[in-house]
Design an enzyme around this catalytic site. Structure first.
Site, mmCIF file in Angstrom:
data_model
loop_
_atom_site.group_PDB
_atom_site.id
_atom_site.type_symbol
_atom_site.label_atom_id
_atom_site.label_comp_id
_atom_site.label_asym_id
_atom_site.label_seq_id
_atom_site.Cartn_x
_atom_site.Cartn_y
_atom_site.Cartn_z
ATOM 1 N N ASP A 1 -5.200 -8.055 -3.527
ATOM 2 C CA ASP A 1 -5.507 -7.843 -2.111
ATOM 3 C C ASP A 1 -6.834 -8.468 -1.661
ATOM 4 O OD1 ASP A 1 -5.328 -6.964 0.464
ATOM 5 O OD2 ASP A 1 -5.425 -4.838 0.036
ATOM 6 N N HIS B 1 0.817 -1.233 0.000
ATOM 7 C CA HIS B 1 0.000 0.000 0.000
ATOM 8 C C HIS B 1 0.846 1.277 0.000
ATOM 9 C CE1 HIS B 1 -3.402 -2.587 0.390
ATOM 10 N NE2 HIS B 1 -3.148 -2.933 1.622
#
Ligand SMILES: [Zn+2]
Length: 454
Positions: free
Chosen positions: A320, A269
């Site tokens: 993800d 991220h």
């Protein structure tokens, strides 16, 4: 030896025509020749197939279940996480395998050859240990044996419920490990890979600075020192504030001051970095593991892509939460997020390489590093991770060179990927995985069972 012949292919030094690719019985590329006479199976366009560098497979089954407003004034990552915790309390090992198989099949059909699985669901509901510590790792590996995807399994160390070392909450009991437990669990997970082909591999994943103490992070660094190390970092503003309050440094700043991140490290991220943090971390060679669809879905924020790339930063792509598995949409979403912020076009393009080409090649390079896998290029010695596309469609017909990747990334939708090989295993043909019906049927019965139990 299998021969794949491509009218056009993307090679390490650029576009080439009439490319013959010989794949050995060991799953590696034996020879590549441009200007070769047609032979073997013929394709319009062959690209190296990318590694999907970040996935939590089980979350695929809750896609679409968290889009209504809850009782809190604002719905955020943190309210989503409560829904996720409630959901995973019901998952059995058989569910984990059925969901992972669907996820891996969808990744392959999207053009990924590798699933880097950030695997933190270790125990039974309530935290009771399975008799076999590697039970759920074995389920992920069993799914990979069925789908043929290249698997890099990253068992996760998850120690605390926050930076203040509070105990794990009720929803986190299935993840919890002490550092000693984790070393044992890592051995169990590695043993679970022994029945898979030689391209499967292990890595280490201290979950985040929220969930792992500085001492345990240092310990994780010493485990499997030649293999990839992944960690979530700076995804959410409250997380940045929590780390800063406890350690006197922002998460990325803290990492840079206390460790020496390098190419071994993939940081997932990195949404909330200062400009200085962005430049300093980019210079280390660590991979930014971006998950643009999930980051959009969870309202994380926008990655500092222009500064990161300007400082030579490496970036790759993961799906993800698996709310949607689409390689091209991940790339497109990243570039569009940059355009919306910069009010400009072709933001990540570079001199001589278009936006689509830069994104795709960045994802190949970083994906290979993050997976700890000899992949990312059509070159002798690498695993034969390949993706073939047809040019006989409105999106790609008549396009040449970088326009092929730009049209694919910005105009492409479903159905463009034709065939996919993972380490030479030819598992997707004509857009469908060889076990598509069976894997889908198993997933549907898993969901039906879950609905009865929830
Ligand atoms: Zn994640």
């Amino acid at each position: 030896m299998t021969t794949i012949w491509a009218e056009r292919a993307l090679l390490p030094d650029g576009w080439a025509e009439a490319v013959g690719i010989e794949v050995g019985a060991d799953g590696r590329i034996a020879r590549v020749e441009a200007g070769a006479a047609p032979s073997g199976d013929r394709y319009d366009l062959v690209l190296p197939a990318m590694a999907n560098l970040h996935s939590h497979a089980f979350q695929r089954a809750m896609a679409g279940l968290s889009e209504a407003r809850g009782p809190e004034p604002r719905d955020t990552f943190w309210t989503w996480r409560q829904i996720m915790y409630r959901f995973l309390d019901h998952l059995t090992p058989a569910d984990v395998e059925a969901i992972a198989a669907l996820v891996q099949m969808e990744m392959l059909e999207a053009g990924f050859a590798t699933n880097v699985e950030f695997h933190y669901l270790h125990h039974q509901p309530g935290g009771t240990r399975y008799d076999n510590v590697g039970e759920l790792s074995e389920r992920i590996a069993a799914a990979a044996a069925r789908t043929g995807i290249g698997l890099t399994l990253l068992p996760v160390h998850y120690q605390f419920g926050g930076v203040d070392r509070r105990p794990l909450g009720p929803g986190q009991q299935r993840f919890g490990t002490t550092p000693d437990d984790f070393a044992v669990l890592l051995d169990g997970a590695e043993a679970a890979l022994r029945h898979l082909p030689a391209d499967a591999g292990i890595g280490v994943a201290p979950h985040s600075l929220r969930a792992v103490s500085p001492e345990a992070l240092a310990l994780c660094e010493t485990l499997r020192p030649d293999r990839p190390l992944h960690m979530h970092l700076a995804e959410q503003i409250p997380e940045v504030e929590e780390v800063e309050a406890a350690y006197g440094r922002r998460p990325v700043e803290w990492l840079l001051d206390n460790h020496a991140p390098d190419r071994r490290w993939t940081l997932i991220h990195l949404t909330h970095m200062s400009e200085d943090e962005t430049r300093r971390l980019a210079a280390t060679g660590a991979v930014a593991g971006l998950c643009p669809i999930t980051e959009s879905s969870l309202g994380d924020g926008i990655f500092n892509g222009t500064i990161w790339r300007g400082a030579g930063g490496r970036l790759g792509f993961g799906s993800d939460s698996n709310i949607r598995i689409s390689l091209i949409e991940e790339l497109r979403t990243l570039e569009y997020s940059q355009r919306l912020r910069e009010t400009a076009r072709a933001v990540l393009a570079e001199p001589g390489r278009s936006t689509g080409r830069v994104l795709y090649e960045a994802g190949l390079d970083a994906g290979a590093t993050a997976a700890g896998r000899d992949t990312g290029a059509i070159a002798a010695g690498r695993w034969a991770d390949l993706c073939a596309l047809s040019l006989n469609n409105p999106v790609l017909h008549g396009r040449k060179g970088d326009e092929l990747l730009d049209s694919l990334v910005f105009a492409g939708g479903e159905g463009l990927v034709r065939d996919v090989w993972a380490a030479g295993r030819h598992v997707v043909r004509g857009g469908r995985h060889e076990q598509h019906e069976r894997i889908t049927a198993d997933y549907l019965s898993c969901i039906a069972g879950l609905q009865e139990r929830m």
